[in-house]
Design a protein around this motif. Structure first.
Motif, PDB file in Angstrom:
ATOM      1  N   CYS A   1     -73.595 -57.993   6.738  1.00 12.84           N
ATOM      2  CA  CYS A   1     -73.657 -57.301   5.448  1.00 12.84           C
ATOM      3  C   CYS A   1     -74.628 -56.125   5.578  1.00 12.84           C
ATOM      4  O   CYS A   1     -75.775 -56.317   5.986  1.00 12.84           O
ATOM      5  N   PRO A   2     -74.198 -54.906   5.244  1.00 11.88           N
ATOM      6  CA  PRO A   2     -75.085 -53.751   5.384  1.00 11.88           C
ATOM      7  C   PRO A   2     -76.240 -53.731   4.374  1.00 11.88           C
ATOM      8  O   PRO A   2     -77.194 -52.999   4.554  1.00 11.88           O
ATOM      9  N   VAL A   3     -76.178 -54.557   3.351  1.00  8.18           N
ATOM     10  CA  VAL A   3     -77.236 -54.583   2.339  1.00  8.18           C
ATOM     11  C   VAL A   3     -78.320 -55.597   2.702  1.00  8.18           C
ATOM     12  O   VAL A   3     -79.502 -55.271   2.728  1.00  8.18           O
TER      13      VAL A   3
ATOM     14  N   SER B   1     -65.973 -57.076  -0.808  1.00  9.82           N
ATOM     15  CA  SER B   1     -65.684 -55.913   0.041  1.00  9.82           C
ATOM     16  C   SER B   1     -65.628 -54.671  -0.830  1.00  9.82           C
ATOM     17  O   SER B   1     -65.459 -54.752  -2.047  1.00  9.82           O
ATOM     18  N   SER B   2     -65.792 -53.543  -0.173  1.00  9.98           N
ATOM     19  CA  SER B   2     -65.767 -52.273  -0.882  1.00  9.98           C
ATOM     20  C   SER B   2     -65.118 -51.228   0.012  1.00  9.98           C
ATOM     21  O   SER B   2     -65.283 -51.264   1.232  1.00  9.98           O
ATOM     22  N   GLU B   3     -64.390 -50.296  -0.600  1.00 13.13           N
ATOM     23  CA  GLU B   3     -63.803 -49.226   0.185  1.00 13.13           C
ATOM     24  C   GLU B   3     -64.891 -48.218   0.528  1.00 13.13           C
ATOM     25  O   GLU B   3     -65.721 -47.855  -0.309  1.00 13.13           O
TER      26      GLU B   3
ATOM     27  N   ASN C   1     -71.197 -60.427  -4.446  1.00 10.08           N
ATOM     28  CA  ASN C   1     -70.911 -59.383  -5.436  1.00 10.08           C
ATOM     29  C   ASN C   1     -72.149 -58.575  -5.808  1.00 10.08           C
ATOM     30  O   ASN C   1     -72.036 -57.401  -6.162  1.00 10.08           O
ATOM     31  N   ASP C   2     -73.344 -59.188  -5.735  1.00 10.34           N
ATOM     32  CA  ASP C   2     -74.567 -58.422  -5.992  1.00 10.34           C
ATOM     33  C   ASP C   2     -74.725 -57.308  -4.963  1.00 10.34           C
ATOM     34  O   ASP C   2     -75.095 -56.183  -5.304  1.00 10.34           O
ATOM     35  N   CYS C   3     -74.435 -57.638  -3.696  1.00 15.88           N
ATOM     36  CA  CYS C   3     -74.512 -56.617  -2.638  1.00 15.88           C
ATOM     37  C   CYS C   3     -73.455 -55.537  -2.848  1.00 15.88           C
ATOM     38  O   CYS C   3     -73.707 -54.365  -2.588  1.00 15.88           O
ATOM     39  N   LYS C   4     -72.287 -55.954  -3.314  1.00 18.09           N
ATOM     40  CA  LYS C   4     -71.230 -54.973  -3.589  1.00 18.09           C
ATOM     41  C   LYS C   4     -71.700 -53.987  -4.660  1.00 18.09           C
ATOM     42  O   LYS C   4     -71.499 -52.774  -4.521  1.00 18.09           O
ATOM     43  N   LYS C   5     -72.356 -54.497  -5.708  1.00 14.02           N
ATOM     44  CA  LYS C   5     -72.860 -53.622  -6.767  1.00 14.02           C
ATOM     45  C   LYS C   5     -73.908 -52.656  -6.209  1.00 14.02           C
ATOM     46  O   LYS C   5     -73.896 -51.469  -6.510  1.00 14.02           O
TER      47      LYS C   5
END
Length: 182
Positions: A61-63, A77-79, A90-94
Motif C-alpha cells: 500500500c503506497p499510503v 483500489s484507485s485509478e 478505504n481510509d487509505c483510498k480516501k
C-alpha cells in the motif's frame, strides 16, 4: 513438477522409491514399503498442476506500507495514471485520492511491481538501458544506461533512492504504463 503455492516442497516420486532404506531383514536395496509406493504412484498419476495452485499476488500500500493482496474483496483500489493502485483499506483510498502527489513515488513503484508499468529507459538520464547495469529495490528490478547512474542509485538510500528511481520525473523518463490493473 509444481508445488502447491510454495507450501509443499517439490517431491520426486522416483526419489522417494529409490531412497527408501532397506530394512534389517532384507538385502534388497530397492525394497519399497507399500505406503511409499502408493504415495509415489499417486504423485506420478496426479501431479500438482501450476494452474491449480494460483499464485497469490501481493504489493505494498503506497499510503501505509502494509502488504496488500490483489483480488482480496476487502482491498481498496484507485485509478492512477490510467492503471490501478491497490490500497489496504478505504481510509487509505480516501487519503490517496485526496492527495495522490504525496504518495506518487510509492504508487509509481507499485505500478512497476504489479506489472502495469514497464521500464523503457534509464530513470535517471532517460537514455537507453544497458543489460549490464541494474539493481533490485524492494523486489523491483531497475535497469540503468551506465555504471554512473547505477552508482547514483546504489548510493542513495531509503526515501531518497525511491524518489530518485520512482518519483514523478524519474517515472516519466524511464517507465511506461502498459496495462490497466488486473
Amino acid at each position: 513438477m509444481a508445488t502447491l503455492a510454495g507450501a509443499w516442497p517439490a517431491v520426486d516420486p522416483v526419489f522417494i522409491v529409490l531412497r527408501h532404506r532397506r530394512s534389517p531383514t532384507t538385502s534388497d536395496d530397492m525394497m519399497v514399503h507399500p505406503r511409499l509406493f502408493l504415495f509415489a504412484a499417486t504423485l506420478l498419476l496426479f501431479p500438482l498442476d501450476a494452474a491449480v495452485a494460483d499464485e497469490v499476488k501481493t504489493c505494498i500500500c503506497p499510503v501505509t506500507g502494509e502488504k496488500v493482496v490483489q483480488g482480496d474483496p476487502e482491498v481498496a483500489s484507485s485509478e492512477y495514471r490510467k492503471a490501478t493502485v491497490y490500497l489496504c483499506c478505504n481510509d487509505c483510498k480516501k487519503k490517496f485520492n485526496a492527495d495522490h502527489k504525496k504518495f506518487a513515488t510509492k504508487a509509481n513503484m507499485q505500478l512497476v511491481a504489479t506489472g502495469q508499468a514497464k521500464q523503457s529507459k534509464c530513470p535517471i538520464s532517460g537514455e537507453a538501458l544497458s543489460a549490464e547495469h541494474s539493481i533490485v529495490v524492494k523486489n523491483v528490478k531497475v535497469s540503468f544506461c551506465c555504471g554512473n547512474c547505477q552508482s547514483k542509485a546504489e548510493e542513495a538510500k531509503g526515501e531518497k533512492q525511491l524518489t530518485l528511481l520512482f518519483g514523478n520525473q524519474a517515472f516519466e523518463r524511464g517507465f511506461k504504463v502498459i496495462a490497466k490493473g488486473r
